[in-house]
Design an enzyme around this catalytic site. Structure first.
Site, PDB file in Angstrom:
ATOM      1  N   SER A 241       0.828  -1.214   0.000  1.00  0.00           N
ATOM      2  CA  SER A 241       0.000   0.000   0.000  1.00  0.00           C
ATOM      3  C   SER A 241       0.860   1.261   0.000  1.00  0.00           C
ATOM      4  CB  SER A 241      -0.953   0.011   1.199  1.00  0.00           C
ATOM      5  OG  SER A 241      -0.235   0.046   2.417  1.00  0.00           O
ATOM      6  N   HIS A 242       2.175   1.133   0.244  1.00  0.00           N
ATOM      7  CA  HIS A 242       3.050   2.315   0.228  1.00  0.00           C
ATOM      8  C   HIS A 242       4.296   2.106  -0.619  1.00  0.00           C
ATOM      9  CE1 HIS A 242       0.210   3.200   3.344  1.00  0.00           C
ATOM     10  NE2 HIS A 242       0.468   4.471   3.079  1.00  0.00           N
TER      11      HIS A 242
ATOM     12  N   ASP B  84      -4.879   0.671   1.077  1.00  0.00           N
ATOM     13  CA  ASP B  84      -5.448  -0.662   0.815  1.00  0.00           C
ATOM     14  C   ASP B  84      -6.874  -0.556   0.284  1.00  0.00           C
ATOM     15  OD1 ASP B  84      -3.303  -2.351   1.327  1.00  0.00           O
ATOM     16  OD2 ASP B  84      -3.680  -2.392   3.475  1.00  0.00           O
TER      17      ASP B  84
END
Ligand code: NDP
Ligand code: PYC
Length: 343
Positions: free
Chosen positions: A53-54, A194
């Protein structure tokens, strides 16, 4: 575990090659060489460790913030001593990690001299995971805590309007004979990243994660993103943690509250400009002489009791695999990155 599935198939890219590709993207969109190098290493590390997600998913958002003029990719942070163990850092509307690293050496001296120190960063854009900020402290024998607030997308328990950000906190401690134990988690049921990945891939999100624009529970990620909101994890307990993080990362540092982030005049901007707080402790000052051994013993107890793994262990295992075999990137994603780099 992260809601988004970590990609295990795709074109394998060596870590150094991914760092170099991301560095070219940052430079091409107006950052200084120093900022490009720091952000590229940070984002590639997230992708390497499976912090999907990053990882590179965030690159278009970084670019959007730079292109819209919302963030200054060449900002020069200022560092001010507010006491023998307290650093204040003004990131000057730049990214957080370069501001943090500009102050880190002096901060470490303060921790060694005093046994504990605080670093309060403001006017800073944090668009990444927090573990890259804290894990290195534990590898240097220190205990580290960090808190960041983000942008309003989380309703307080029972509430209707988003007040909190997804507000992550991270904790890192040395462990005798092993990697540090690091946890890094949002105060919301899920990270906003997410939810966005679920929307892109057409998956429902778990029940109890969020509400739609009318405040009704939903498992549709698009309804959460389109006027809805996430919930704190664990009801009122997560709500209190989200509140504490607004206080530590914004009220105390002088950064904006999540609900004060207003990028409406900068279409395409995605990086929240808020604040970050660090508290780092030298555990030897506890005087036990066996701190890291005691933590290792506790982890042994936890595993004997049935927990199959500690936080951080999934990342470390994936790090070993991807450093050996390459980081798998979907061909379309790799093509998108190369286009952004102008290759
Ligand atoms: P997760 O729920 O995926 O993971 C939270 C922590 O729990 C991690 O340390 C993870 O370790 C650990 N963990 C997960 N599953 C297990 C398990 N079965 N047993 C033991 N430990 C487990 O994180 P979130 O979705 O809450 O957050 C994801 C990321 O998003 C974080 O890195 C956070 O910093 C980032 N974020 C950043 C924001 C910002 O403003 N910059 C805002 C919100 C989130 P492991 O990694 O090893 O799986
Ligand atoms: O995933 O919630 C998130 C997030 C917000 C800002 C950066 N990441």
């Amino acid at each position: 575990a992260a809601f988004a599935q970590t990609a295990e198939t795709g074109t394998p890219v060596a870590f150094a090659d991914l760092v170099a590709l991301l560095e070219r993207i940052f430079l091409r969109h107006g950052t200084s060489e120093r900022v490009a190098a720091i952000l590229a290493e940070n984002c590639a590390s997230c992708e390497r460790d499976g912090s999907t997600s990053h990882g590179v998913f965030r690159i278009p958002g970084y670019v959007g913030s730079l292109k819209s003029g919302w963030v200054d990719g060449r900002a020069e942070p200022t560092v001010e001593e507010a006491g023998p163990a307290f650093l204040r850092v003004d990131a000057a509307n730049g990214f957080t990690q370069p501001a943090f690293l500009a102050a880190r050496d002096r901060f470490l001296e303060m921790v060694r001299d005093n046994g504990v120190a605080v670093m309060a960063i403001r006017n800073s854009h944090h668009f990444s995971a927090l573990w890259p900020d804290v894990e290195p402290f534990a590898r240097e024998g220190l205990v580290a805590l960090s808190f960041v607030n983000s942008f309003a997308c989380v309703v307080p328990p029972g509430g209707k309007a988003a007040v909190y950000g997804t507000n992550p906190m991270a904790f890192a401690t040395p462990v005798a004979g092993g990697d540090p134990m690091v946890f890094d988690q949002a105060a919301s049921s899920m990270a906003n990243g997410d939810v966005r990945i679920a929307a892109r891939e057409g998956h429902a999100i778990p029940a109890g994660s969020g509400v739609d624009r009318d405040g009704k529970p939903t498992t549709d990620p698009r309804a959460v993103l389109d006027g809805g909101a996430l919930l704190p994890f664990g009801g009122h307990k997560g709500g209190s943690i989200a509140f504490m993080i607004e206080v530590l990362a914004a009220a105390l540092t002088g950064g904006k509250y999540s609900r004060e982030v207003d990028w409406s005049a900068h279409p395409g901007a995605e990086t929240p400009c808020t604040g970050q707080l660090f508290i780092v402790i030298d555990p030897e000052r506890g005087g036990t002489g066996a701190f890291a051994d005691r933590v290792a013993g506790l982890i042994g107890n936890v595993k004997e009791a049935g927990q199959d793994r500690m936080p951080g262990e999934r990342r470390y295992a994936r790090r070993v695999r991807t450093l050996r075999d390459g980081i798998p990137l979907a061909p379309a994603r790799l093509a998108e990155l190369r286009a952004l780099a102008g290759d």
